[in-house]
Design a protein around this motif. Sequence first.
Motif, mmCIF file in Angstrom:
data_model
loop_
_atom_site.group_PDB
_atom_site.id
_atom_site.type_symbol
_atom_site.label_atom_id
_atom_site.label_comp_id
_atom_site.label_asym_id
_atom_site.label_seq_id
_atom_site.Cartn_x
_atom_site.Cartn_y
_atom_site.Cartn_z
ATOM 1 N N ASN A 54 9.023 4.506 -6.222
ATOM 2 C CA ASN A 54 8.569 2.896 -6.558
ATOM 3 C C ASN A 54 9.781 2.507 -7.071
ATOM 4 O OD1 ASN A 54 7.304 0.592 -6.610
ATOM 5 N ND2 ASN A 54 6.358 1.230 -8.633
ATOM 6 N N GLN A 55 10.382 3.014 -7.948
ATOM 7 C CA GLN A 55 11.773 2.415 -8.948
ATOM 8 C C GLN A 55 12.831 2.276 -7.670
ATOM 9 O OE1 GLN A 55 11.666 1.759 -11.838
ATOM 10 N NE2 GLN A 55 10.540 3.238 -12.957
ATOM 11 N N ILE A 56 12.925 3.235 -6.769
ATOM 12 C CA ILE A 56 14.063 3.226 -5.803
ATOM 13 C C ILE A 56 13.815 2.106 -4.858
ATOM 14 C CG2 ILE A 56 15.131 4.644 -3.876
ATOM 15 C CD1 ILE A 56 14.711 6.961 -5.589
ATOM 16 N N ALA A 57 12.784 1.846 -4.603
ATOM 17 C CA ALA A 57 12.201 0.901 -3.684
ATOM 18 C C ALA A 57 12.515 -0.410 -4.279
ATOM 19 C CB ALA A 57 10.625 0.831 -3.138
ATOM 20 N N LYS A 58 12.305 -0.662 -5.571
ATOM 21 C CA LYS A 58 12.529 -1.812 -6.217
ATOM 22 C C LYS A 58 14.036 -2.004 -6.168
ATOM 23 C CE LYS A 58 8.842 -2.255 -9.222
ATOM 24 N NZ LYS A 58 8.159 -1.782 -10.527
ATOM 25 N N GLY A 59 14.718 -0.925 -6.474
ATOM 26 C CA GLY A 59 16.300 -0.882 -6.674
ATOM 27 C C GLY A 59 16.823 -1.342 -5.306
ATOM 28 N N ALA A 66 7.282 1.042 2.493
ATOM 29 C CA ALA A 66 8.096 1.744 3.448
ATOM 30 C C ALA A 66 8.567 2.879 2.923
ATOM 31 C CB ALA A 66 9.539 0.599 3.514
ATOM 32 N N LEU A 67 8.973 3.130 1.735
ATOM 33 C CA LEU A 67 9.255 4.642 1.207
ATOM 34 C C LEU A 67 8.429 5.441 1.440
ATOM 35 C CD1 LEU A 67 11.927 4.038 -1.688
ATOM 36 C CD2 LEU A 67 12.303 4.859 0.625
ATOM 37 N N TYR A 68 7.096 4.997 1.151
ATOM 38 C CA TYR A 68 6.046 6.095 1.103
ATOM 39 C C TYR A 68 5.603 6.390 2.293
ATOM 40 C CZ TYR A 68 5.136 4.581 -3.898
ATOM 41 O OH TYR A 68 5.138 4.308 -5.092
ATOM 42 N N VAL A 69 5.814 5.706 3.419
ATOM 43 C CA VAL A 69 5.528 5.955 4.564
ATOM 44 C C VAL A 69 6.748 7.001 5.274
ATOM 45 C CG1 VAL A 69 5.468 5.245 6.955
ATOM 46 C CG2 VAL A 69 4.249 3.768 5.186
ATOM 47 N N ALA A 71 8.235 8.954 3.289
ATOM 48 C CA ALA A 71 8.052 10.179 2.490
ATOM 49 C C ALA A 71 6.709 10.789 3.066
ATOM 50 C CB ALA A 71 8.022 9.899 1.093
ATOM 51 N N GLY A 72 6.178 10.396 3.988
ATOM 52 C CA GLY A 72 4.939 10.858 4.620
ATOM 53 C C GLY A 72 3.861 10.876 3.616
ATOM 54 N N LEU A 73 3.966 9.989 2.837
ATOM 55 C CA LEU A 73 3.010 9.889 1.511
ATOM 56 C C LEU A 73 1.985 8.674 2.053
ATOM 57 C CD1 LEU A 73 5.096 9.844 -1.677
ATOM 58 C CD2 LEU A 73 3.714 11.880 -0.780
ATOM 59 N N MET A 74 1.994 8.231 2.838
ATOM 60 C CA MET A 74 1.249 7.183 3.326
ATOM 61 C C MET A 74 1.226 6.973 4.919
ATOM 62 S SD MET A 74 1.468 3.778 1.400
ATOM 63 C CE MET A 74 0.063 2.483 1.172
ATOM 64 N N GLU A 75 0.198 7.462 5.256
ATOM 65 C CA GLU A 75 -0.053 6.907 6.880
ATOM 66 C C GLU A 75 -0.103 5.659 7.161
ATOM 67 O OE1 GLU A 75 -2.302 10.958 7.465
ATOM 68 O OE2 GLU A 75 -1.320 10.262 5.662
ATOM 69 N N ASP A 76 0.710 4.963 7.555
ATOM 70 C CA ASP A 76 0.784 3.392 7.889
ATOM 71 C C ASP A 76 0.793 3.366 9.214
ATOM 72 O OD1 ASP A 76 0.583 0.800 6.751
ATOM 73 O OD2 ASP A 76 2.578 0.489 7.426
ATOM 74 N N ALA B 66 -4.742 1.557 -2.013
ATOM 75 C CA ALA B 66 -5.679 1.279 -3.514
ATOM 76 C C ALA B 66 -5.168 1.993 -4.517
ATOM 77 C CB ALA B 66 -6.929 1.502 -2.763
ATOM 78 N N LEU B 67 -5.242 3.599 -4.204
ATOM 79 C CA LEU B 67 -4.637 4.235 -5.501
ATOM 80 C C LEU B 67 -3.497 3.957 -6.000
ATOM 81 C CD1 LEU B 67 -6.340 7.791 -4.651
ATOM 82 C CD2 LEU B 67 -7.187 5.965 -6.184
ATOM 83 N N TYR B 68 -2.527 3.807 -5.266
ATOM 84 C CA TYR B 68 -1.115 3.657 -5.487
ATOM 85 C C TYR B 68 -1.040 2.380 -6.443
ATOM 86 C CZ TYR B 68 0.225 7.037 -2.364
ATOM 87 O OH TYR B 68 0.698 8.239 -1.654
ATOM 88 N N VAL B 69 -1.820 1.339 -5.861
ATOM 89 C CA VAL B 69 -1.749 -0.039 -6.588
ATOM 90 C C VAL B 69 -2.436 0.357 -7.778
ATOM 91 C CG1 VAL B 69 -2.802 -2.241 -6.592
ATOM 92 C CG2 VAL B 69 -1.637 -1.263 -4.723
#
Lengths: 175, 175
Positions: A54-59, A66-69, A71-76, B66-69
Motif C-alpha cells: 500500500n505504501q509503495i502504491a502511494k509512493g 493495481a499492485l494487489y492485482v 501481486a495476485g492478492l486480488m482477483e480483479d 472490503a477486507l483491505y479497506v
Amino acid sequence: MALPKVGSIGEYIREQRTQAKISLRQLAAAAGVSNPYLSQIERGLRKPSAEILNQIAKGLRISAQALYVQAGLMEDREPDSDVLAAIRADGFITERQRQVLIDIYESFRKENRAEAPDENAQTAKNAHSAPEPRERDAGSPPNDEAPLPEEVFAGFEPDPASSVNGHVTPETREG
Amino acid sequence: MALPKVGSIGEYIREQRTQAKISLRQLAAAAGVSNPYLSQIERGLRKPSAEILNQIAKGLRISAQALYVQAGLMEDREPDSDVLAAIRADGFITERQRQVLIDIYESFRKENRAEAPDENAQTAKNAHSAPEPRERDAGSPPNDEAPLPEEVFAGFEPDPASSVNGHVTPETREG
DNA sequence: CCAGCGCGTTTGCAACTGCAAGCACCGTGA
DNA sequence: TCACGGTGCTTGCAGTTGCAAACGCGCTGG
C-alpha cells in the motif's frame, strides 16, 4: 508455489518506478520503506506485506488495487479495459470527447510499450489461480462448491460496499 | 492510534463470520488458514498479511477489497466518476499521463457543464472528492486530431509524497 | 463416570518481514 | 588524487507472521 508471483510484482514495481523516473531510494522514501527492502522486493527476493504494498502504491501514485492485482492478492477484472470501459460508459461527455479520451489513453499505452518493450508484466494479470467465475458480486449466491450452508446466504449480503463505504463500526450493525 | 485497525479488521471478520453462522474452524478451513491464527486475527492480536486476508475474504465470500479497506490497507474506492476511478486505478500509464487524462476529462466535464449546466443532476454518483480544483487551464482540449497535448506535459513534475492524500499510516518512522 | 466431538484459545517455534548499517560502483569537482 | 554525493546491493538482527500441537470448556451419550 510458495512465492512465484513475487517476481512479477517486483518487476511491476520496478517498471512503474523507472517509468516515473525516480530512483529506488526516492521511491523508498516516498513510500516510507527502507531502500534495501525495496530493492529486494523489486528483485523478487522478498514478498512485501499488504501494508508495504500500500505504501509503495502511494509512493508510486498508483492505486493499491493495481499492485494487489499484480501481486495476485486480488482477483480483479482486467485493469486494461477498465479505463476504456469507464470512458465508454460515461454519460457526461460527448461522443467526440469520448473518442479523444480513448485515443489519448491508447496512445499512452502504445507509447509506454514502445519505451519499455518489457511490458510482459502487463499480461501478468492472467495469474488467476481461481478457476471460478468472478460472478461472485452478483446477488445470487455462487452455490458451486460452497462449504457453507445455503441458508447462510439468506441474510448475508454480499454487498460490502454498503458497510465499507463509510467506515462503519462493525458494532453499529447490530441494532 | 498506532495500530487500531487490526482490531477493527478482526472484529469485522468475526462479525462477518458469525453472521454467516460458521465456526471459526470452518472459516479457517475454508480460508486455508489455521484456526488458532484466525482466532488471533479476530481478536486483534495479529495483523494478517494480504495473502491471508485474501484467503479469508474468499472463505467469507466477500470481496477482498472490503477486507483491505477495513484493514486500512486500501483507500476506499472513490465513488466518483468511473472514468476518474479507472484512470487513477490504472497501472499501465505513468503518473504524468494519468494527470493528463484526468485533466482532459475534467476539462471536458467543465466544458459540458458550462454549455449545459442542467446535466449536473443526471446521475447519482457524482464526484465527491475533488480536493484540488484543477485550476490549470487546459481549457483547450485536444481537438479532433493529434490528441496529445504536449503542452500539458510541460508543467508536470513527478513529485511523490507531496499531496497524495491524507490517511497515511499514523506512525511516522522517523525515529 | 469417562469417551468422544465440537467450540475457541494458548503455547512454542520455524520462517519470514523489514530495517539499520555498511558495501561496491559511478559521476563531479577541487 | 581524494572527497562528496548519487545509484543499487549485501549483510546481520529484532520483531513479526503463521502454524502444529496441546489446552480448557461445553455438549451428547454409553
